[in-house]
Enzyme design. Structure first.
Site, short mmCIF file in Angstrom:
data_model
loop_
_atom_site.label_atom_id
_atom_site.label_comp_id
_atom_site.label_asym_id
_atom_site.label_seq_id
_atom_site.Cartn_x
_atom_site.Cartn_y
_atom_site.Cartn_z
N ASN A 7 -4.81 -3.87 16.38
CA ASN A 7 -4.52 -3.62 14.97
C ASN A 7 -3.37 -2.62 14.92
O ASN A 7 -3.55 -1.43 15.14
CB ASN A 7 -5.79 -3.05 14.32
CG ASN A 7 -5.61 -2.85 12.83
OD1 ASN A 7 -4.49 -2.94 12.30
ND2 ASN A 7 -6.70 -2.55 12.14
N ARG A 91 -4.74 -8.35 14.28
CA ARG A 91 -5.03 -8.22 12.85
C ARG A 91 -3.71 -8.38 12.09
O ARG A 91 -2.78 -7.60 12.25
CB ARG A 91 -5.62 -6.84 12.59
CG ARG A 91 -6.19 -6.66 11.22
CD ARG A 91 -5.28 -5.90 10.32
NE ARG A 91 -5.78 -5.89 8.97
CZ ARG A 91 -5.83 -4.82 8.19
NH1 ARG A 91 -5.40 -3.67 8.65
NH2 ARG A 91 -6.28 -4.92 6.98
N HIS A 180 -7.82 -7.52 2.89
CA HIS A 180 -9.05 -6.93 3.47
C HIS A 180 -10.12 -7.99 3.69
O HIS A 180 -11.32 -7.70 3.68
CB HIS A 180 -9.65 -5.83 2.55
CG HIS A 180 -8.77 -4.64 2.37
ND1 HIS A 180 -8.69 -3.96 1.18
CD2 HIS A 180 -7.95 -4.00 3.24
CE1 HIS A 180 -7.85 -2.95 1.32
NE2 HIS A 180 -7.38 -2.95 2.56
N ARG A 241 -0.90 3.96 -2.95
CA ARG A 241 -0.50 2.83 -3.80
C ARG A 241 -1.14 2.97 -5.19
O ARG A 241 -2.23 3.50 -5.33
CB ARG A 241 -0.93 1.52 -3.15
CG ARG A 241 -0.07 1.14 -1.98
CD ARG A 241 -0.64 -0.03 -1.19
NE ARG A 241 -1.33 0.40 0.00
CZ ARG A 241 -2.05 -0.39 0.79
NH1 ARG A 241 -2.17 -1.67 0.50
NH2 ARG A 241 -2.64 0.08 1.86
N GLU A 385 -14.07 -4.87 11.32
CA GLU A 385 -13.04 -5.90 11.27
C GLU A 385 -12.73 -6.41 12.67
O GLU A 385 -12.41 -7.57 12.86
CB GLU A 385 -11.77 -5.34 10.62
CG GLU A 385 -11.97 -5.05 9.13
CD GLU A 385 -10.87 -4.19 8.53
OE1 GLU A 385 -10.77 -3.02 8.94
OE2 GLU A 385 -10.13 -4.68 7.67
#
Ligand code: ADP
Length: 417
Positions: A7, A91, A180, A241, A385
């Site tokens: 990742n 990822r 996600h 964000r 994940e």
């Protein structure tokens, strides 16, 4: 089968070696502060003491070399030879609507990811850099891109088309993608498993609250709602964000304040959210501390963050069509901030959701945090994940389709392509 999961972020590479048959992590670590001074390397082989040292790493290529050295180190490593790695799962974030499952990397996929960089400017360049570096060092094994958007391939059109003239969807592919995906897929499946429920008949709202944040509604293993959109900036307020803003604000920045597209992008993606409101940090721990010390803007940031998560959780619940079986929190903030969980659930009492103060003190572990007998269980499920990526990578390599089934979810397994 051993799968190396990578990742890559702009200044870090997280890695984990997973033995797929036993769903077991053999070891994981991070190369941090790539390209910066005071680089850091941490590696925790399963069941053994973690190794931590400084490591000045110039770029992702050097970072991947550090990872392989650590995995094969005769004293602290967990494999003897890189040849023991059967596949690498990367990822990835966004490469458009054609992605509905894990994809074995080739040049065409690289170009597709590059073409979508404008919509995922924080993610696509570093994930590609990680892939390129790993492919160079491990050229003989399959590299698989596992995309955050793939989970949402079955979203109904009413959930992904924007109410702008339809030809902008048809001609230009402007639509909601959702991100996600691996996290929402994992925690929704795991929540059903944890509660002893049949995942094929389980409706939940999942709140992934990390630096990036999103809410999903998942019905019987498939998403029916995502707060994220065309790019990775919509929906919830996040670390840096902005989340949802009136599009007129953006027009004003351009028309009246004469800001360029690049300036607007930087403002929305990097200087907004918790950081922009608090003026202190994008890190929830810093913002919580500042609020405790009486900083009004930090307190406002916390309120806004919780408000945006609650609004989207309520919207996601509507998408579940009449039944909510659980509300699930995950990722850095969702797993570790009892205060945020309490602030969000207190706004959702209409849905029968609340936390029990004592149970909600949990950090970073699977738990039910609502009171016993509450109408809707509220759960903390640490996301995984990496496991999801490893399962999907395995499926892409072997041509199988059982990543979801392995988590107990029914139907809709992503296609391997
Ligand atoms: P990402 O993977 O999107 O970078 P993470 O899932 O690691 O993000 O989440 C990072 C966020 O989690 C940060 O805002 C951090 O402050 C927050 N976090 C981590 N631990 C805690 C804690 N104990 N209390 C509150 N927030 C926490």
């Amino acid at each position: 089968m051993k799968i190396l999961v990578i990742n890559s972020g702009s200044s870090s590479i997280k890695f984990q070696l997973i033995e797929i048959e036993g769903r077991a992590s053999l070891g994981k670590g991070i190369v941090d502060r790539i390209g910066l001074k005071d680089g850091l390397f941490r590696f925790a082989p399963a069941g053994r003491e973690a190794v931590e040292r400084t490591a000045d790493v110039a770029d992702h290529r050097a970072g991947i070399a550090v990872v392989l050295d650590a995995l094969t180190d005769h004293a602290t490593g967990i494999i003897r030879d890189p040849a023991e790695i059967d596949a690498v799962g990367h990822r990835m974030v966004l490469a458009g609507p054609s992605i509905s499952g894990p994809v074995v990397f080739d040049e065409a996929l690289v170009r597709l990811v590059e073409r979508h960089t404008r919509l995922a400017p924080l993610h696509n360049p570093p994930t590609l850099a990680g892939y390129r570096a790993a492919a160079e060092v491990l050229p003989a094994v399959p590299h698989v891109g596992v995309f955050d958007t793939a989970f949402y391939a079955t979203l109904p059109a009413r959930s992904y088309v924007y109410a702008i003239p339809y030809e902008y969807y048809e001609r230009h592919g402007i639509r909601r993608f959702g991100f996600h995906g691996m996290s929402h897929q994992y925690v929704s499946g795991r929540a059903a498993e944890f509660l002893g429920r049949d995942p094929a008949d389980f409706r939940c709202v999942t709140c992934h609250l990390g630096n990036g944040a999103s809410v999903a509604g998942v019905k019987d293993g498939k998403p029916v709602y995502t707060s994220l959109g065309f790019g990775t900036v919509a929906g919830l307020m996040m670390g840096t964000r902005c989340g949802d803003v009136d599009p007129d604000v953006i027009l004003y920045l351009v028309d009246t304040l004469k800001m360029s597209a690049t300036e607007v992008r930087t403002l929305l993606y990097r200087n907004s959210g918790l950081k922009g409101i608090s003026g202190i940090s994008n890190d929830m721990r810093d913002v919580e501390r500042a609020a405790d010390a009486g900083n009004a803007r930090a307190a406002l940031a916390l309120e806004m963050f919780a408000g945006s998560a609650a609004r989207h959780a309520a919207a996601a619940a509507i998408g579940l069509e009449g039944r909510l079986d659980a509300l699930v929190f995950t990722a850095g903030i969702g797993e570790n901030s009892p205060r945020t969980r309490e602030m969000i659930t207190s706004k959702l009492s209409l849905l029968g959701v609340s936390v029990d103060r004592e149970a909600n003190a949990v950090r970073g572990a699977e738990a039910v945090v609502s009171a016993p007998g509450a109408p809707v269980p509220v759960l903390v499920i640490p996301t995984n994940e990496e496991l999801m990526i490893a399962l999907e990578t395995r499926d892409a390599v072997l041509g199988g389709r059982d990543a979801l089934a392995r988590l107990g979810q029914a139907g809709g397994a992503p296609t391997a392509s």
